[in-house]
Motif scaffolding. Structure first.
Motif, PDB file in Angstrom:
ATOM      1  N   LYS A 321      70.593  60.005  55.364  1.00 52.63           N
ATOM      2  CA  LYS A 321      71.607  59.001  55.707  1.00 52.63           C
ATOM      3  C   LYS A 321      71.664  57.894  54.653  1.00 52.63           C
ATOM      4  O   LYS A 321      72.592  57.084  54.654  1.00 52.63           O
ATOM      5  N   PHE A 322      70.631  57.835  53.794  1.00 53.73           N
ATOM      6  CA  PHE A 322      70.573  56.890  52.686  1.00 53.73           C
ATOM      7  C   PHE A 322      70.808  55.452  53.145  1.00 53.73           C
ATOM      8  O   PHE A 322      71.691  54.741  52.641  1.00 53.73           O
ATOM      9  N   LYS A 323      69.985  55.012  54.106  1.00 52.53           N
ATOM     10  CA  LYS A 323      70.127  53.656  54.648  1.00 52.53           C
ATOM     11  C   LYS A 323      69.759  52.584  53.622  1.00 52.53           C
ATOM     12  O   LYS A 323      70.230  51.448  53.709  1.00 52.53           O
ATOM     13  N   SER A 324      68.906  52.930  52.654  1.00 51.15           N
ATOM     14  CA  SER A 324      68.526  51.958  51.622  1.00 51.15           C
ATOM     15  C   SER A 324      69.604  51.791  50.567  1.00 51.15           C
ATOM     16  O   SER A 324      69.552  50.886  49.748  1.00 51.15           O
ATOM     17  N   GLU A 325      70.583  52.694  50.590  1.00 45.93           N
ATOM     18  CA  GLU A 325      71.678  52.653  49.621  1.00 45.93           C
ATOM     19  C   GLU A 325      72.935  52.130  50.320  1.00 45.93           C
ATOM     20  O   GLU A 325      73.393  52.710  51.303  1.00 45.93           O
ATOM     21  N   ASN A 330      78.684  57.941  49.682  1.00 50.85           N
ATOM     22  CA  ASN A 330      79.730  57.774  48.658  1.00 50.85           C
ATOM     23  C   ASN A 330      79.213  58.042  47.250  1.00 50.85           C
ATOM     24  O   ASN A 330      79.937  58.569  46.402  1.00 50.85           O
ATOM     25  N   ILE A 331      77.954  57.662  47.003  1.00 51.17           N
ATOM     26  CA  ILE A 331      77.388  57.881  45.662  1.00 51.17           C
ATOM     27  C   ILE A 331      77.364  59.370  45.322  1.00 51.17           C
ATOM     28  O   ILE A 331      77.585  59.770  44.171  1.00 51.17           O
ATOM     29  N   LEU A 336      80.077  64.153  42.490  1.00 51.40           N
ATOM     30  CA  LEU A 336      80.860  65.396  42.514  1.00 51.40           C
ATOM     31  C   LEU A 336      82.191  65.205  41.795  1.00 51.40           C
ATOM     32  O   LEU A 336      82.629  66.071  41.022  1.00 51.40           O
ATOM     33  N   PHE A 337      82.836  64.071  42.048  1.00 53.45           N
ATOM     34  CA  PHE A 337      84.134  63.785  41.429  1.00 53.45           C
ATOM     35  C   PHE A 337      84.004  63.694  39.905  1.00 53.45           C
ATOM     36  O   PHE A 337      84.748  64.345  39.157  1.00 53.45           O
ATOM     37  N   VAL A 338      83.043  62.892  39.445  1.00 53.04           N
ATOM     38  CA  VAL A 338      82.851  62.699  38.004  1.00 53.04           C
ATOM     39  C   VAL A 338      82.429  64.007  37.332  1.00 53.04           C
ATOM     40  O   VAL A 338      82.923  64.358  36.256  1.00 53.04           O
ATOM     41  N   SER A 339      81.541  64.759  37.969  1.00 55.59           N
ATOM     42  CA  SER A 339      81.053  66.009  37.385  1.00 55.59           C
ATOM     43  C   SER A 339      82.160  67.049  37.285  1.00 55.59           C
ATOM     44  O   SER A 339      82.277  67.757  36.279  1.00 55.59           O
ATOM     45  N   PHE A 340      82.995  67.143  38.340  1.00 54.16           N
ATOM     46  CA  PHE A 340      84.081  68.123  38.328  1.00 54.16           C
ATOM     47  C   PHE A 340      85.063  67.833  37.191  1.00 54.16           C
ATOM     48  O   PHE A 340      85.437  68.733  36.423  1.00 54.16           O
ATOM     49  N   ALA A 503      75.021  59.365  41.957  1.00 50.54           N
ATOM     50  CA  ALA A 503      73.785  59.750  42.636  1.00 50.54           C
ATOM     51  C   ALA A 503      72.578  59.635  41.711  1.00 50.54           C
ATOM     52  O   ALA A 503      71.515  59.137  42.111  1.00 50.54           O
ATOM     53  N   ALA A 504      72.707  60.108  40.473  1.00 51.97           N
ATOM     54  CA  ALA A 504      71.581  60.078  39.543  1.00 51.97           C
ATOM     55  C   ALA A 504      71.152  58.639  39.233  1.00 51.97           C
ATOM     56  O   ALA A 504      69.961  58.355  39.094  1.00 51.97           O
ATOM     57  N   ILE A 505      72.125  57.723  39.133  1.00 52.69           N
ATOM     58  CA  ILE A 505      71.810  56.307  38.903  1.00 52.69           C
ATOM     59  C   ILE A 505      71.107  55.726  40.124  1.00 52.69           C
ATOM     60  O   ILE A 505      70.163  54.940  40.007  1.00 52.69           O
ATOM     61  N   SER A 506      71.573  56.116  41.309  1.00 54.90           N
ATOM     62  CA  SER A 506      70.968  55.629  42.541  1.00 54.90           C
ATOM     63  C   SER A 506      69.500  56.038  42.646  1.00 54.90           C
ATOM     64  O   SER A 506      68.693  55.319  43.251  1.00 54.90           O
TER      65      SER A 506
END
Length: 552
Positions: A321-325, A330-331, A336-340, A503-506
């Motif tokens: 659930k990525f509560k710390s983010e 969305n990250i 996925l958007f940037v990679s595609f 995601a990778a930055i996160s």
């Protein structure tokens, strides 16, 4: 012809804007202060006068040397095992050799923490301790990160060695050890030199592993991060970035001098003879190496589904659930958007550039300039490219004189998805470009003349001849761009905004917060997506070749 000329000059202009200018501005900025005033070599003198530089430089050289030796040796063992033995399950072993490519570089460090950290699985349950935080941990993590890239190089080279040499040696009664020393190693000499140079360069500029398991052990890459992110001191950070470029640029020119191993038209593929002792020995070594890699990934997967490791070991999906983010899932969608679009735009741009380079008759010097702009990113660490982008595209106006400013029309791109996509394409373009040009060079040159004689337009030739012939490599390049964009950190960590975080930055930020289990969960998602894309791609590619065979 008009369209080709237009595309060619647009390519030159875009290359100047998105590669030459940011790096040129970074170079100039390393001679300025944070207010834009010229200070000459002061930034270098300030940094080099500090004992921390010599310590960081020595640390970087020390770590890179050990990583180079370990990664090349382990990759050679695995490549030799898969190409020269009859071990069982080669397809599975080959997949495991490449699996580290599907996750960001800092994940190896997080996995090592879960295994051998203060509260790691081996530390808690077996009392087995390792001096993880420092050079030892960095060397282990970087070796795993670099291993698959060197494995691909050596595995490919081993398949190019002519079997006739081995047949002649067998007829002459030469022992297996002498055959290995006098035939196999000399045949791989250039590839091994390339492997050592590439491994050293990758380790020297790696950012992920030192951030996670480096502790207080400083290296040049973390110094840059500290000065730019921590202190907002772009001037000294830019100076360190220039130092970081030295081995990478040196490696680029060394590799240009090394001759590529060629396959003789009369060469025969290697035929593996039966030898149970050889298979058992090399199979065991390979299993130990790959078992360690798998163990790290398993530790990450296991802890991402545990409530609160090591205190509560119950099963849960809470970490996903990525509560710390703040941005939650969305990250991941951003990635996925940037990679595609990195994959799609990158593959099509590479096809166009390869076509302009190989199938047009423009000025040779301009072609050379274009090729240089395409290939030079191979010599520039992602961290350096990202800093160049941050400095150039984050300036609304450039100060030319005391009262004279020039507006930066590209400032609007900063912090957006478009700039991250462009940065990824520029960073990863050399390898796809070389692959696509190699395909064009193999296509019969007479096809172009035949098309012109038949009055077929250049656009029709591209649609009906060149693109279909290059379609398999275009698919390969899409996958290459996509997978690298999913795991890329260093090239984009300086140019994102809070609304476009990836995601990778996160992962870096979750590690800084100590939320390692959420970082592990995010890593699992990245791994699953990359594996899914890889499987789908394999199915599409196999189907494509089946259709081609059916038509024949």
């Amino acid at each position: 012809m008009v369209i080709e000329k237009t595309l060619f000059f647009i390519s030159l202009i875009l290359g100047a804007i998105f590669f030459v200018t940011p790096l040129g501005y970074l170079f100039l900025y390393s001679f300025m202060d944070n207010q834009g005033g010229f200070v000459g070599l002061e930034n270098f003198i300030i940094y080099m006068s500090r004992e921390s530089l010599l310590i960081s430089l020595w640390h970087t050289l020390f770590v890179s040397s050990f990583v180079t030796i370990i990664s090349v040796m382990s990759a050679f063992v695995c490549a030799y095992t898969l190409s020269r033995t009859l071990v069982i399950g080669k397809n599975i072993l080959y997949f495991l050799c490449l699996i580290a490519l599907f996750v960001p570089s800092l994940i190896q460090g997080i996995g090592l923490i879960y295994l051998f950290g203060h509260q790691g699985i081996f530390t808690q349950f077996f009392g087995f301790r390792l001096p993880l935080y420092g050079p030892f941990g960095i060397i282990l993590a970087q070796s795993i990160y670099i291993f698959p890239q060197i494995f691909i190089l050596l595995y490919s080279a081993l398949h190019k060695v002519d079997f006739r040499l081995y047949e002649q040696a067998k007829i002459m009664g030469i022992s297996n050890i002498k055959v290995f020393l006098n035939i196999t190693l000399p045949a791989l000499k250039n590839t091994l030199m390339s492997a050592f140079v590439i491994a050293f360069s990758l380790s020297f500029s790696d950012f992920g592993a030192p951030v996670v398991v480096g502790g207080n052990y400083s290296v040049l890459a973390t110094d840059i991060y500290k000065y730019i992110i921590g202190q907002q001191n772009f001037a000294i950070g830019g100076g360190i970035a220039m130092i970081l470029c030295i081995p990478a640029i040196g490696a680029f020119f060394v590799l240009k001098k090394i001759k590529v191993q060629e396959i003789s038209s009369k060469a025969t593929p290697y035929r593996i003879g039966k030898n149970i002792y050889r298979d058992l020995f090399l199979g065991s070594l390979t299993s130990i190496i790959l078992g360690f890699v798998v163990l790290i990934l398993c530790a990450i997967i296991f802890t991402s589904f545990v409530k609160n490791y090591p205190y509560e070991l119950g099963f849960t999906f809470e970490h996903f659930k990525f509560k710390s983010e703040v941005d939650g899932w969305n990250i991941f969608y951003h990635s996925l958007f940037v990679s595609f679009f990195t994959g799609l735009c990158g593959a099509l741009i590479v096809f166009m550039l390869a076509y302009l380079s190989e199938k047009t008759n423009f000025n040779r010097f301009l072609k050379f300039v274009l090729k240089l702009m395409i290939l030079l990113p191979m010599a520039i660490p992602g961290l350096v490219l990202g800093i160049g982008y941050a400095l150039f595209f984050n300036q609304a106006n450039f100060k030319i004189a005391s009262d004279l400013y020039v507006h930066n029309w590209f400032y609007i791109l900063y912090g957006g998805f478009a700039l991250m996509i462009i940065c990824n394409i520029v960073h990863y373009i050399p390898v796809p470009y070389l692959n696509n040009t190699a395909v064009f060079q193999k296509i019969e040159k007479d096809l172009k003349s035949v098309g012109e004689c038949m009055g077929i337009s250049k656009i029709s030739m591209i649609k009906k001849v060149w693109f279909p012939l290059c379609f398999p490599i275009v698919m390969d390049n899409f996958i290459y761009f996509f997978l690298n964009a999913m795991v890329s950190i260093s090239a984009v960590i300086f140019i994102y905004s809070p609304s476009t975080k990836l995601a990778a930055i996160s992962l870096v930020q979750l590690d800084d917060k100590g939320s390692l289990q959420e970082a592990g969960a995010l890593c699992v998602l990245i791994l699953l997506v990359n594996l899914f894309i890889g499987i789908v791609y394999k199915m599409i590619r196999n189907r494509f070749y089946q259709l081609l065979k059916g038509k024949k």
